[in-house]
Scaffold this active site. Structure first.
Site, PDB file in Angstrom:
ATOM      1  CG  ASN A   6     -19.096  22.108   0.719  1.00 51.62           C
ATOM      2  OD1 ASN A   6     -19.118  21.881   1.916  1.00 51.62           O
ATOM      3  ND2 ASN A   6     -19.072  21.149  -0.188  1.00 51.62           N
ATOM      4  CG  ASP A   8     -19.716  19.219   3.176  1.00 57.34           C
ATOM      5  OD1 ASP A   8     -20.953  19.326   3.306  1.00 57.34           O
ATOM      6  OD2 ASP A   8     -19.175  18.732   2.162  1.00 57.34           O
ATOM      7  CG  HIS A   9     -14.753  21.482   5.891  1.00 59.50           C
ATOM      8  ND1 HIS A   9     -14.698  20.122   6.059  1.00 59.50           N
ATOM      9  CD2 HIS A   9     -14.192  21.728   4.680  1.00 59.50           C
ATOM     10  CE1 HIS A   9     -14.123  19.569   5.012  1.00 59.50           C
ATOM     11  NE2 HIS A   9     -13.810  20.519   4.157  1.00 59.50           N
ATOM     12  CG  HIS A  42     -20.383  15.226  -0.078  1.00 59.76           C
ATOM     13  ND1 HIS A  42     -19.111  15.020  -0.550  1.00 59.76           N
ATOM     14  CD2 HIS A  42     -21.056  14.097  -0.350  1.00 59.76           C
ATOM     15  CE1 HIS A  42     -19.028  13.813  -1.084  1.00 59.76           C
ATOM     16  NE2 HIS A  42     -20.201  13.223  -0.966  1.00 59.76           N
ATOM     17  NE  ARG A  44     -17.045  11.442   2.585  1.00 58.38           N
ATOM     18  CZ  ARG A  44     -16.156  11.382   1.578  1.00 58.38           C
ATOM     19  NH1 ARG A  44     -15.872  12.457   0.878  1.00 58.38           N
ATOM     20  NH2 ARG A  44     -15.529  10.266   1.304  1.00 58.38           N
ATOM     21  NE  ARG A  48     -14.830  11.455   5.410  1.00 61.43           N
ATOM     22  CZ  ARG A  48     -13.893  11.322   4.472  1.00 61.43           C
ATOM     23  NH1 ARG A  48     -13.238  12.388   4.033  1.00 61.43           N
ATOM     24  NH2 ARG A  48     -13.597  10.161   3.963  1.00 61.43           N
ATOM     25  CG  HIS A  49     -18.547  16.385   6.325  1.00 67.60           C
ATOM     26  ND1 HIS A  49     -19.567  16.103   5.440  1.00 67.60           N
ATOM     27  CD2 HIS A  49     -17.411  16.393   5.588  1.00 67.60           C
ATOM     28  CE1 HIS A  49     -19.057  15.957   4.233  1.00 67.60           C
ATOM     29  NE2 HIS A  49     -17.743  16.112   4.274  1.00 67.60           N
ATOM     30  CD  GLU A  69     -20.570  18.680  -2.940  1.00 66.69           C
ATOM     31  OE1 GLU A  69     -19.892  17.927  -2.216  1.00 66.69           O
ATOM     32  OE2 GLU A  69     -20.243  19.837  -3.186  1.00 66.69           O
ATOM     33  CB  THR A  99     -11.359  16.250   0.073  1.00 65.40           C
ATOM     34  OG1 THR A  99     -12.406  17.005  -0.522  1.00 65.40           O
ATOM     35  CG2 THR A  99     -10.071  16.458  -0.705  1.00 65.40           C
ATOM     36  CB  THR A 100     -14.611  14.776  -3.861  1.00 67.96           C
ATOM     37  OG1 THR A 100     -15.585  14.828  -2.825  1.00 67.96           O
ATOM     38  CG2 THR A 100     -15.149  14.021  -5.046  1.00 67.96           C
ATOM     39  CD  GLU A 147     -19.249  21.590  -8.393  1.00 69.41           C
ATOM     40  OE1 GLU A 147     -20.450  21.376  -8.114  1.00 69.41           O
ATOM     41  OE2 GLU A 147     -18.370  21.805  -7.538  1.00 69.41           O
ATOM     42  CG  HIS A 205     -12.350  19.671  -4.814  1.00 69.69           C
ATOM     43  ND1 HIS A 205     -11.083  19.575  -4.338  1.00 69.69           N
ATOM     44  CD2 HIS A 205     -13.105  18.838  -4.065  1.00 69.69           C
ATOM     45  CE1 HIS A 205     -11.067  18.704  -3.349  1.00 69.69           C
ATOM     46  NE2 HIS A 205     -12.272  18.240  -3.154  1.00 69.69           N
ATOM     47  N   GLY A 206     -11.140  23.027  -4.075  1.00 65.43           N
ATOM     48  CA  GLY A 206      -9.829  23.636  -3.862  1.00 65.43           C
ATOM     49  C   GLY A 206      -9.749  25.101  -4.249  1.00 65.43           C
ATOM     50  CG  HIS A 228     -10.510  23.721   3.179  1.00 68.78           C
ATOM     51  ND1 HIS A 228      -9.380  24.500   3.081  1.00 68.78           N
ATOM     52  CD2 HIS A 228     -10.350  22.963   4.286  1.00 68.78           C
ATOM     53  CE1 HIS A 228      -8.571  24.211   4.074  1.00 68.78           C
ATOM     54  NE2 HIS A 228      -9.130  23.282   4.816  1.00 68.78           N
TER      55      HIS A 228
HETATM   56  N1  PXP Z   1     -17.821  20.903  -5.294  1.00 70.30           N
HETATM   57  C1  PXP Z   1     -17.891  19.573  -5.046  1.00 70.30           C
HETATM   58  C2  PXP Z   1     -18.670  18.727  -5.996  1.00 70.30           C
HETATM   59  C3  PXP Z   1     -17.269  19.010  -3.915  1.00 70.30           C
HETATM   60  O1  PXP Z   1     -17.332  17.669  -3.700  1.00 70.30           O
HETATM   61  C4  PXP Z   1     -16.610  19.858  -3.016  1.00 70.30           C
HETATM   62  C5  PXP Z   1     -15.988  19.289  -1.754  1.00 70.30           C
HETATM   63  O2  PXP Z   1     -16.959  18.656  -0.984  1.00 70.30           O
HETATM   64  C6  PXP Z   1     -16.590  21.234  -3.284  1.00 70.30           C
HETATM   65  C7  PXP Z   1     -17.171  21.722  -4.439  1.00 70.30           C
HETATM   66  C8  PXP Z   1     -15.924  22.209  -2.362  1.00 70.30           C
HETATM   67  O3  PXP Z   1     -14.553  21.976  -2.314  1.00 70.30           O
HETATM   68  P1  PXP Z   1     -13.638  22.810  -1.312  1.00 70.30           P
HETATM   69  O4  PXP Z   1     -14.096  22.480   0.065  1.00 70.30           O
HETATM   70  O5  PXP Z   1     -12.265  22.326  -1.631  1.00 70.30           O
HETATM   71  O6  PXP Z   1     -13.848  24.252  -1.651  1.00 70.30           O
END
Ligand code: PXP
Length: 252
Positions: A6, A8-9, A42, A44, A48-49, A69, A99-100, A147, A205-206, A228
């Site tokens: 991902n 996004d950041h 993502h 959004r 925001r990103h 996403e 975050t989500t 997911e 996520h995380g 992240h």
């Molecule tokens: N999967 C989904 C569906 C998400 O919304 C996100 C965060 O945008 C991630 C994975 C990645 O999460 P992280 O940035 O915490 O690794």
């Protein structure tokens, strides 16, 4: 185990200055060459990103599959359908969240959105909590994949295994050990149920370089989407190195 990165950041960093660097196009070729299996981003509602132009450039330029996403916002879904990513992952969205924060509410309002995406030849994944009812409903609604949201698992892992609670970002959670065991067990049994129902099973996520080891043990899960922790590691060793270090941990 496949890795979706991902990115996004990278856009978050660009938006900190509102200029044109770092450029996400540089990232997508590094990802491919480092061995990532998929690019995830993502779009959004609050932009925001990632913005619309980023998503178009990623989809038009990438040599590896793209997973976008999105909430069920009609304009965004129509835009994404016009760009034809490989997969659209439907996620919950709340403007105030950092975050989500949790899985999608899985009910009939998703049905027309899922149908429309699939009718256009795009795979649909639903970002959900690992509970049996949501998994069964995802199957009934025609999703190709789920997911599993690993955010709560990841937070508990941080509380139990790191210095998080000595920092200003501490999390107040009662009985973390007990909750950790329950959540991990739910992820195990949810992944098995989903696979038995014929759904592809992903997680995200995380997830980071430490906790991912627990998720890799679950054989029904075939893909992880991680953002992240990889971008954070890339600050110190570079994006290619950060991806390769994660890929080592995903080997079964
Ligand atoms: N999967 C989904 C569906 C998400 O919304 C996100 C965060 O945008 C991630 C994975 C990645 O999460 P992280 O940035 O915490 O690794």
């Amino acid at each position: 185990m496949k890795l979706g990165v991902n990115i996004d950041h990278i856009a978050t960093l660009r938006e900190a200055r509102k200029i044109n660097e770092p450029d996400i196009l540089e990232a997508i070729f590094i990802l491919k060459n480092a061995g990532a299996n998929q690019i995830t981003a993502h779009l959004r509602e609050d932009r925001r990103h990632m913005n619309d132009w980023d998503i178009k450039r990623i989809i038009d330029s990438s040599h590896i599959p793209i997973n976008i996403e999105s909430s069920i916002n009609k304009e965004i879904i129509n835009y994404l359908i016009s760009l034809k990513p490989h997969t659209i992952t439907l996620v919950p969205e709340n403007r105030l969240e950092v975050t989500t924060e949790g899985g999608l509410l899985v009910n009939d309002r998703l049905k027309p959105v899922i149908n429309k995406i699939k009718d256009n030849g795009i795979r649909v994944s639903l970002f959900i909590d690992a509970n049996k009812d949501d998994i069964k409903r995802s199957k009934d609604l025609g999703a190709d994949a789920i997911e599993i949201h690993t955010g709560a698992f990841a937070n508990l892992f941080l509380v139990l295994n790191t210095n998080l609670n000595k920092t200003p970002n501490k999390l107040d959670i009662d009985n973390p050990k007990e909750k950790y065991n329950i959540i991990l067990q739910n992820i195990f049994s949810g992944a098995k149920l989903a696979r038995d129902l014929g759904l592809d099973v992903y997680a995200g996520h995380g997830l980071n370089y430490q906790n991912v080891v627990e998720i890799v043990k679950i054989k029904e899960i075939t893909e992880l989407n991680i953002g992240h922790s990889i971008i954070a590691r890339a600050v110190f060793c570079g994006l290619e190195c950060a991806i390769k270090e994660m890929l080592i941990r995903l080997k079964r």
